[in-house]
Design an enzyme around this catalytic site. Structure first.
Site, PDB file in Angstrom:
ATOM      1  N   ALA A   1       0.520   1.715  -1.987  1.00  0.00           N
ATOM      2  CA  ALA A   1       0.570   0.202  -1.893  1.00  0.00           C
ATOM      3  C   ALA A   1       1.615  -0.474  -2.727  1.00  0.00           C
ATOM      4  CB  ALA A   1      -0.820  -0.372  -1.945  1.00  0.00           C
ATOM      5  N   TYR A   2       1.444   0.067  -3.946  1.00  0.00           N
ATOM      6  CA  TYR A   2       2.498  -0.591  -4.622  1.00  0.00           C
ATOM      7  C   TYR A   2       3.933  -0.634  -4.451  1.00  0.00           C
ATOM      8  CZ  TYR A   2       4.710  -2.090  -9.370  1.00  0.00           C
ATOM      9  OH  TYR A   2       5.603  -2.524 -10.275  1.00  0.00           O
TER      10      TYR A   2
END
Length: 246
Positions: free
Chosen positions: A152-153
């Site tokens: 996600a990052y």
């Protein structure tokens, strides 16, 4: 002879800590009026109290209405908006992709990408009124390379890079410049979100052999927010200790 920098109003999201505060500190020292945004209003006000010409605001940057309302308050309190630096963000869960939690994905994308969209849109609407502006979005080297167990990052920061390029190109014929910075791991409180193993991994990827320092990022950001940054827009600036591969 170089002319002195015009005093501008600057919004720094996540400005009470991490990379945001050193950037706010440097901009304030240059004579700019700084609006420090943080999800914690007391923290924002305490940070602002340490700086000249600064004011703290409690803002949930994942809420578009709150962002637009806070932008209007800053303009009312301090004057026309000239600078936006988006630093609010989170690493999110560190999990194998097959087990990555959906709520973690949504949280990270909301804060790291959606919020940058909201803040940039609110800022651009104000900057178009005066015909001048400087926007710097905090991305990450992970947005270029991808870090394992941080899907996600990595995806959110890749999105910030694409968003920045798009806005920069669209506004290229104006005097609004939009760029992003892609740090490698920097010594800030955000590193506390990482496991010792992951911290060791990201440090090992840096050819210089150490973590970056917040003041090194702040120095680059301050040039990107200046009038001197007049021919760079929609660009990606690495501060990665040699880690960047493109």
């Amino acid at each position: 002879m170089q002319q002195s920098e015009t005093s501008r109003v600057a919004i720094i999201t996540g400005g009470a800590g991490g990379l945001g505060y050193p950037i706010a500190e440097r901009l304030a020292a240059q004579g700019h009026k700084v609006a420090i945004w943080d999800i914690n209003g007391e923290r924002a006000q305490a940070a602002a109290a340490k700086l000249p010409n600064a004011k703290g605001y409690e803002v949930d940057v994942t809420d578009p209405d709150a962002v637009h309302e806070a932008t209007a308050r800053v303009v009312s309190d301090l004057g026309p908006l000239g600078i936006l630096v988006t630093c609010a963000g989170h690493n999110g869960p560190l999990r194998e992709f097959a087990e990555y939690p959906l709520d973690g994905w949504r949280f990270v994308m909301s804060l790291n990408l959606d919020a940058v969209f909201h803040c940039c849109q609110a800022a651009v609407r104000e900057m178009l009124k005066t015909g001048y502006g400087r926007i710097v979005n905090m991305a990450s080297i992970a947005g270029k390379e991808g870090n394992p167990n941080a899907v996600a990052y990595s995806a959110s920061k890749a999105g910030v890079i694409g968003l920045t390029k798009s806005i920069g190109r669209e506004l290229a014929t104006t005097s609004i410049r939009v760029n992003c910075v892609t740090p490698a791991a920097i010594e800030t409180e955000m590193l506390e979100q990482l496991t010792p193993e992951f911290k060791a991994y990201v440090t090992s990827k840096i050819p210089v052999g150490r973590l970056g320092r917040a003041e090194e990022v702040a120095a680059l950001v301050c040039w990107l927010t200046s009038e001197e940054c007049s021919f760079s827009t929609g660009a990606v600036f690495d501060v990665s200790g040699g880690r960047a591969t493109y």
